[in-house]
Design a protein around this motif. Sequence first.
Motif: not given
Length: 135
Positions: A1-4, A58-61, A114-115, A121-122
């Motif tokens: 989700x964070x990547x989105x 923002x609240x979802x985040x 994104x990078x 994530x890695x």
Amino acid sequence: LRLILEPSFARLACLRASSLDIAAITQWATTRDGDKPDEVDLNFHLAVAAAARNHLAHELFVMLRQIGVDARMKVARVTTAACPTRIAQRDQEHRNIAEAIAARDPEAAEAAMRAHLLLVQRHIIERSNAGLATA
């Protein structure tokens, strides 16, 4: 989700952030002596999300990050102390994002976020698989 979510937040922050928002993002982009690295990281990402000026997202985040800081959900660290090399690398990634936002360059901000998140994530995958190599 964070990547989105977060690359979009970085893009929107370029368009919507006030000078105070940019100052906060820039402040949290670097871990200083005495700072707790996890708190600096969280505050940086929250500042970017707030600067996007999308209150529902923002609240979802915030809810998503609350799950991430829940001790029951933590991925075991190989060592108890944060790695200074990784903190320095992460700070540089954060500064790249902050500089793109300050320059009002949405493409660069989105790409830098994104990078950064792909590296996060890695590292999470590496930590979660660390115990499997010895099994």
